[in-house]
Motif scaffolding. Structure first.
Motif, PDB file in Angstrom:
ATOM      1  N   ILE A 150      52.516  38.119  46.385  1.00  0.00           N
ATOM      2  CA  ILE A 150      52.850  37.852  44.528  1.00  0.00           C
ATOM      3  C   ILE A 150      51.895  36.782  43.926  1.00  0.00           C
ATOM      4  O   ILE A 150      51.416  36.417  43.195  1.00  0.00           O
ATOM      5  CB  ILE A 150      54.377  38.605  44.184  1.00  0.00           C
ATOM      6  CG1 ILE A 150      54.643  39.942  44.621  1.00  0.00           C
ATOM      7  CG2 ILE A 150      54.163  38.541  42.246  1.00  0.00           C
ATOM      8  CD1 ILE A 150      53.771  40.871  44.018  1.00  0.00           C
ATOM      9  N   LEU A 151      52.944  35.208  44.499  1.00  0.00           N
ATOM     10  CA  LEU A 151      52.205  33.891  43.987  1.00  0.00           C
ATOM     11  C   LEU A 151      50.866  33.938  44.135  1.00  0.00           C
ATOM     12  O   LEU A 151      49.694  33.325  43.826  1.00  0.00           O
ATOM     13  CB  LEU A 151      53.308  33.079  44.770  1.00  0.00           C
ATOM     14  CG  LEU A 151      54.426  33.079  44.000  1.00  0.00           C
ATOM     15  CD1 LEU A 151      54.911  32.110  45.365  1.00  0.00           C
ATOM     16  CD2 LEU A 151      54.754  32.938  42.816  1.00  0.00           C
ATOM     17  N   LEU A 152      50.055  34.603  45.756  1.00  0.00           N
ATOM     18  CA  LEU A 152      49.252  34.124  45.873  1.00  0.00           C
ATOM     19  C   LEU A 152      47.786  35.153  45.245  1.00  0.00           C
ATOM     20  O   LEU A 152      47.634  34.270  44.575  1.00  0.00           O
ATOM     21  CB  LEU A 152      49.049  34.369  47.456  1.00  0.00           C
ATOM     22  CG  LEU A 152      47.733  34.370  48.082  1.00  0.00           C
ATOM     23  CD1 LEU A 152      47.305  32.695  48.348  1.00  0.00           C
ATOM     24  CD2 LEU A 152      47.827  35.061  50.038  1.00  0.00           C
ATOM     25  N   ILE A 153      48.339  36.105  44.951  1.00  0.00           N
ATOM     26  CA  ILE A 153      47.696  36.977  44.220  1.00  0.00           C
ATOM     27  C   ILE A 153      47.224  36.380  42.111  1.00  0.00           C
ATOM     28  O   ILE A 153      45.831  36.264  42.356  1.00  0.00           O
ATOM     29  CB  ILE A 153      48.778  38.332  43.830  1.00  0.00           C
ATOM     30  CG1 ILE A 153      48.383  39.392  45.316  1.00  0.00           C
ATOM     31  CG2 ILE A 153      47.417  39.472  42.324  1.00  0.00           C
ATOM     32  CD1 ILE A 153      48.679  40.808  45.103  1.00  0.00           C
ATOM     33  N   ALA A 154      48.292  35.884  41.963  1.00  0.00           N
ATOM     34  CA  ALA A 154      47.977  34.884  40.925  1.00  0.00           C
ATOM     35  C   ALA A 154      46.885  33.948  41.384  1.00  0.00           C
ATOM     36  O   ALA A 154      46.649  33.339  39.822  1.00  0.00           O
ATOM     37  CB  ALA A 154      49.734  34.905  40.306  1.00  0.00           C
ATOM     38  N   ILE A 186      45.279  33.533  43.689  1.00  0.00           N
ATOM     39  CA  ILE A 186      43.100  34.006  43.867  1.00  0.00           C
ATOM     40  C   ILE A 186      42.828  34.541  42.824  1.00  0.00           C
ATOM     41  O   ILE A 186      41.575  33.689  41.786  1.00  0.00           O
ATOM     42  CB  ILE A 186      43.666  34.337  45.115  1.00  0.00           C
ATOM     43  CG1 ILE A 186      43.769  33.968  46.044  1.00  0.00           C
ATOM     44  CG2 ILE A 186      41.962  35.910  45.099  1.00  0.00           C
ATOM     45  CD1 ILE A 186      44.080  35.225  47.467  1.00  0.00           C
ATOM     46  N   SER A 187      43.816  35.309  42.120  1.00  0.00           N
ATOM     47  CA  SER A 187      42.975  35.354  40.742  1.00  0.00           C
ATOM     48  C   SER A 187      42.883  35.015  39.061  1.00  0.00           C
ATOM     49  O   SER A 187      42.322  35.171  38.498  1.00  0.00           O
ATOM     50  CB  SER A 187      43.518  37.549  39.989  1.00  0.00           C
ATOM     51  OG  SER A 187      45.104  37.164  39.751  1.00  0.00           O
ATOM     52  N   GLY A 188      43.861  34.361  39.072  1.00  0.00           N
ATOM     53  CA  GLY A 188      43.618  33.289  37.593  1.00  0.00           C
ATOM     54  C   GLY A 188      44.710  34.349  36.980  1.00  0.00           C
ATOM     55  O   GLY A 188      44.641  33.708  35.652  1.00  0.00           O
ATOM     56  N   PHE A 189      44.823  35.480  37.663  1.00  0.00           N
ATOM     57  CA  PHE A 189      45.972  36.145  36.589  1.00  0.00           C
ATOM     58  C   PHE A 189      47.409  36.136  35.944  1.00  0.00           C
ATOM     59  O   PHE A 189      48.099  34.929  37.123  1.00  0.00           O
ATOM     60  CB  PHE A 189      45.949  37.482  36.823  1.00  0.00           C
ATOM     61  CG  PHE A 189      46.120  38.782  35.779  1.00  0.00           C
ATOM     62  CD1 PHE A 189      45.097  39.262  35.005  1.00  0.00           C
ATOM     63  CD2 PHE A 189      47.418  39.099  35.017  1.00  0.00           C
ATOM     64  CE1 PHE A 189      45.381  40.611  34.615  1.00  0.00           C
ATOM     65  CE2 PHE A 189      47.903  40.353  34.086  1.00  0.00           C
ATOM     66  CZ  PHE A 189      46.296  41.144  33.892  1.00  0.00           C
ATOM     67  N   GLY A 233      45.559  47.400  45.491  1.00  0.00           N
ATOM     68  CA  GLY A 233      44.879  46.812  46.517  1.00  0.00           C
ATOM     69  C   GLY A 233      46.196  46.062  47.180  1.00  0.00           C
ATOM     70  O   GLY A 233      46.308  46.135  48.564  1.00  0.00           O
ATOM     71  N   LEU A 234      47.577  45.640  46.040  1.00  0.00           N
ATOM     72  CA  LEU A 234      48.665  45.317  46.110  1.00  0.00           C
ATOM     73  C   LEU A 234      49.488  46.111  47.257  1.00  0.00           C
ATOM     74  O   LEU A 234      50.814  45.717  48.269  1.00  0.00           O
ATOM     75  CB  LEU A 234      49.250  44.713  45.299  1.00  0.00           C
ATOM     76  CG  LEU A 234      50.792  44.168  45.617  1.00  0.00           C
ATOM     77  CD1 LEU A 234      50.976  43.028  46.838  1.00  0.00           C
ATOM     78  CD2 LEU A 234      51.808  44.245  44.588  1.00  0.00           C
ATOM     79  N   VAL A 235      49.453  47.569  46.637  1.00  0.00           N
ATOM     80  CA  VAL A 235      50.403  48.430  47.152  1.00  0.00           C
ATOM     81  C   VAL A 235      49.922  49.138  48.858  1.00  0.00           C
ATOM     82  O   VAL A 235      50.841  49.295  49.594  1.00  0.00           O
ATOM     83  CB  VAL A 235      50.536  49.206  45.977  1.00  0.00           C
ATOM     84  CG1 VAL A 235      51.216  50.840  46.842  1.00  0.00           C
ATOM     85  CG2 VAL A 235      51.220  49.232  44.848  1.00  0.00           C
ATOM     86  N   CYS A 236      48.765  49.446  48.167  1.00  0.00           N
ATOM     87  CA  CYS A 236      47.836  50.186  49.662  1.00  0.00           C
ATOM     88  C   CYS A 236      47.798  48.928  50.790  1.00  0.00           C
ATOM     89  O   CYS A 236      48.583  49.437  52.130  1.00  0.00           O
ATOM     90  CB  CYS A 236      46.372  50.447  49.537  1.00  0.00           C
ATOM     91  SG  CYS A 236      46.255  51.639  47.594  1.00  0.00           S
ATOM     92  N   GLY A 237      47.804  47.647  49.987  1.00  0.00           N
ATOM     93  CA  GLY A 237      47.522  47.325  51.537  1.00  0.00           C
ATOM     94  C   GLY A 237      48.891  46.797  51.965  1.00  0.00           C
ATOM     95  O   GLY A 237      49.402  46.518  53.259  1.00  0.00           O
ATOM     96  N   PHE A 238      50.197  47.160  51.041  1.00  0.00           N
ATOM     97  CA  PHE A 238      51.546  46.738  51.774  1.00  0.00           C
ATOM     98  C   PHE A 238      51.665  47.924  52.571  1.00  0.00           C
ATOM     99  O   PHE A 238      52.679  47.896  52.978  1.00  0.00           O
ATOM    100  CB  PHE A 238      52.692  46.119  50.666  1.00  0.00           C
ATOM    101  CG  PHE A 238      53.581  46.051  50.790  1.00  0.00           C
ATOM    102  CD1 PHE A 238      53.883  45.020  51.835  1.00  0.00           C
ATOM    103  CD2 PHE A 238      54.891  47.130  50.743  1.00  0.00           C
ATOM    104  CE1 PHE A 238      55.403  44.541  52.202  1.00  0.00           C
ATOM    105  CE2 PHE A 238      55.613  46.422  51.057  1.00  0.00           C
ATOM    106  CZ  PHE A 238      56.490  45.950  51.997  1.00  0.00           C
ATOM    107  N   VAL A 239      51.311  49.457  51.787  1.00  0.00           N
ATOM    108  CA  VAL A 239      51.442  49.838  53.158  1.00  0.00           C
ATOM    109  C   VAL A 239      51.087  49.559  54.216  1.00  0.00           C
ATOM    110  O   VAL A 239      51.939  50.496  55.561  1.00  0.00           O
ATOM    111  CB  VAL A 239      50.602  51.998  51.676  1.00  0.00           C
ATOM    112  CG1 VAL A 239      50.560  52.755  52.853  1.00  0.00           C
ATOM    113  CG2 VAL A 239      51.387  51.974  51.273  1.00  0.00           C
ATOM    114  N   GLY A 240      50.380  49.748  54.163  1.00  0.00           N
ATOM    115  CA  GLY A 240      49.525  49.022  55.431  1.00  0.00           C
ATOM    116  C   GLY A 240      50.327  48.515  56.471  1.00  0.00           C
ATOM    117  O   GLY A 240      50.688  48.210  57.198  1.00  0.00           O
ATOM    118  N   VAL A 241      50.988  47.406  55.584  1.00  0.00           N
ATOM    119  CA  VAL A 241      52.213  45.979  55.987  1.00  0.00           C
ATOM    120  C   VAL A 241      53.329  47.372  57.268  1.00  0.00           C
ATOM    121  O   VAL A 241      53.600  46.623  57.746  1.00  0.00           O
ATOM    122  CB  VAL A 241      52.359  44.809  55.457  1.00  0.00           C
ATOM    123  CG1 VAL A 241      53.607  44.749  56.231  1.00  0.00           C
ATOM    124  CG2 VAL A 241      51.476  44.610  55.049  1.00  0.00           C
TER     125      VAL A 241
END
Length: 429
Positions: free
Chosen positions: A164-168, A170-173, A375-383
C-alpha cells in the motif's frame, strides 16, 4: 544496441520481467532482483552505463526513497519488538473469552497477527487456529485455509503493509484516500472467506469450546495491548495531516507522520515491556532491516529507470497501438507477476508504473484510483495463489496438508475477489 532498440517495447519489458522473476525463483534477494532488472531495463531501452548510474543516484537521493525505506524498516522493528516483548502473545491471550461465537473467534487470531506484516506470521497464528479448530468439524486443510486466508484480509488497504505504501509512493496518490477507498475489499474478503467453511462452523453463542471463554472478561486489556497499532495509525494520520497543512516536509508529509508515530510506538513497547538493551540492539541490528532498505531502494531505482529510459512511454504506446483495453492490463499484468513472484511489492514495483503511464496516456479524464485498486486486488489474488508464497507453504506444512487441497479452497474466494474488484471498479469509475 540499435538492434535491441528495434525490438517492440512490450517484448523488451517482458524480458525484464522474466529476468526479475527468474532471479526471484533462484532465491536471490529482492534487492538484487530489482537491481539486476533495473540494469537490464536500462540497457534494453538504450541507456548508457553512465545514464543508469545517474538515474540510480537520483532515485536513491530522493526523499521518497529514504522515507519509504525508513517506514518499512520501522514497521519491521515494531513487529519484532512486539514479538520479542511477548506483547503479541498477550494480545492474543487477552482476546480469548471476549467472543463466544466460534465462527468469529477462529478467524480473529490470524487476522490479529495480520495487522502487522510479520515475516512468517502464518506460523505464529497456526497453533491458536489449531487449538480452536479442534473443537470444530474442520479438517487439517480447512484449518490451513483459515490460517492463510484470514491472515491476509488486510493487504487490500492496511497502511502498514509495504504494498500500500509503495502504491502511494509510485502513484503520488494520497495514502489515506487510497486506504479509505480500498477498505471495502477487506469486507468482501471476510465474507467470501467463509465460503469453503460453509456448514462447518457454528455462529451460535457457545461458551463451552474453551474453558478460558467462560470467564467474563473486560475488553479493555485487549485494547490496551493494541495501543501501539492504534498509535501508529492515529498519530501517523494526524501528524502527517498537520505537517502537510503547515507545508513542512510537503513531499513526504504522510511518510514523515508515519515515521514519527512508528518511532513513538516502538519506544512505548520497549518502555512498557522493559525490553533490555541487549534485545533492543538485537532487533535494530537485524540483517533483515538492511535487506528491506535495500529492497525498497532498488524498487524505486527500477521505477526511476523505467521513467528515465522512456520505457513506460514506449510500452504504453505499444499497448495503446494494439488496442488492448486498460482493464485487461490492470487485471492480467499484476496477477501474472503476483502469481510468479508470490510477493506483493514485486507486482506493485514492476507493473504499476506501466499501468499508471497507460492510464495517463489513454485519456485526461480517466480516473487513476479505480485502476490502482483493481490492479492491487488482482495482483494480490495472484500472490495468494502463488506456490512461492511463504505463508501458504508454512501454513500447509504446519497443518500437514497439500498444495492442491489449499488451491481447492482458494479457487472460489479468489474468483469472487476478482469479480468484486471489477464491480467496484465500475462503481468507482
Amino acid at each position: 544496441m540499435n538492434f535491441v532498440t528495434t525490438i517492440p517495447a512490450f517484448v523488451r519489458i517482458f524480458i525484464v520481467f522474466a529476468v526479475i522473476l527468474v532471479s526471484i525463483h533462484r532465491k536471490l534477494s529482492l534487492g538484487h532482483c530489482f537491481s539486476l532488472g533495473a540494469f537490464v531495463l536500462g540497457v534494453l531501452f538504450g541507456m548508457t552505463p553512465w545514464d543508469i548510474l545517474r538515474s540510480s543516484a537520483i532515485a536513491l537521493s530522493h526523499p521518497k526513497t529514504l522515507s519509504l525505506a525508513a517506514v518499512v524498516s520501522l514497521i519491521l522493528v515494531l513487529s519484532h519488538s512486539l514479538e520479542a516483548a511477548g506483547q503479541m502473545q498477550r494480545l492474543l491471550d487477552r482476546f480469548q473469552g471476549l467472543i463466544h461465537i466460534q465462527a468469529i473467534s477462529i478467524i480473529v487470531f490470524p487476522a490479529l497477527i495480520g495487522l502487522l506484516p510479520m515475516p512468517g506470521g502464518a506460523i505464529f497464528s497456526a497453533p491458536m487456529v489449531k487449538n480452536l479448530g479442534d473443537h470444530e468439524q474442520l479438517s487439517a486443510a480447512d484449518l490451513s485455509y483459515v490460517n492463510y486466508w484470514f491472515r491476509h484480509i488486510w493487504e487490500y488497504w492496511w497502511p502498514l503493509y509495504p504494498g500500500i505504501l509503495l502504491i502511494a509512493a509510485i502513484s503520488g496518490f494520497n495514502l489515506w484516500s487510497l486506504v479509505l477507498k480500498s477498505f471495502p475489499m477487506t469486507i468482501v474478503a471476510v465474507i467470501v472467506g467463509y465460503w469453503p467453511l460453509r456448514g462447518k462452523l457454528s455462529f451460535s453463542n457457545q461458551k463451552s469450546w474453551n474453558d478460558k471463554s467462560t470467564v467474563n472478561r473486560s475488553p479493555w486489556p485487549f485494547f490496551v495491548e493494541l495501543t501501539p497499532v492504534w498509535m501508529v495509525i492515529g498519530l501517523g494520520f494526524a501528524i502527517g495531516y498537520g505537517l502537510s497543512r503547515l507545508n513542512l516536509f510537503s513531499d513526504i508529509a504522510k511518510e514523515a507522520g508515519l515515521i514519527i508515530a512508528l518511532v513513538l510506538a516502538i519506544l512505548l513497547v520497549w518502555y512498557t515491556n522493559g525490553v533490555s538493551a541487549t534485545i533492543r540492539r538485537k532487533i535494530l541490528v537485524n540483517r533483515k532491516l538492511g535487506s528491506l532498505f535495500y529492497m525498497v531502494a532498488s524498487i524505486l531505482i527500477f521505477k526511476g529507470i523505467l521513467e528515465d529510459s522512456q520505457a513506460v512511454v514506449a510500452v504504453s504506446n505499444d499497448l495503446l497501438r494494439w488496442g488492448i483495453p486498460l482493464v485487461i492490463v490492470a487485471v492480467a499484468l499484476p496477477m501474472l507477476v503476483g502469481l510468479v513472484s508470490g510477493i506483493t511489492i514485486a507486482f506493485v514495483g514492476t507493473t504499476f508504473p506501466i499501468l499508471i503511464s497507460l492510464i495517463q496516456a489513454s485519456s485526461a479524464n480517466t480516473a487513476v484510483l479505480p485502476y490502482l485498486i483493481l490492479g492491487l486486488v488482482c495482483g494480490f489474488v495472484g500472490v495468494l495463489f502463488s506456490p512461492l508464497h511463504v505463508c501458504l507453504l508454512l501454513s500447509n506444512e504446519y497443518f500437514d496438508t497439500s498444495l492442491d487441497q489449499a488451491y481447492h479452497r482458494l479457487i472460489v474466494p479468489c474468483l469472487v475477489m476478482v469479480i468484486a474488484a471489477l464491480i467496484y471498479f465500475r462503481i468507482l469509475g
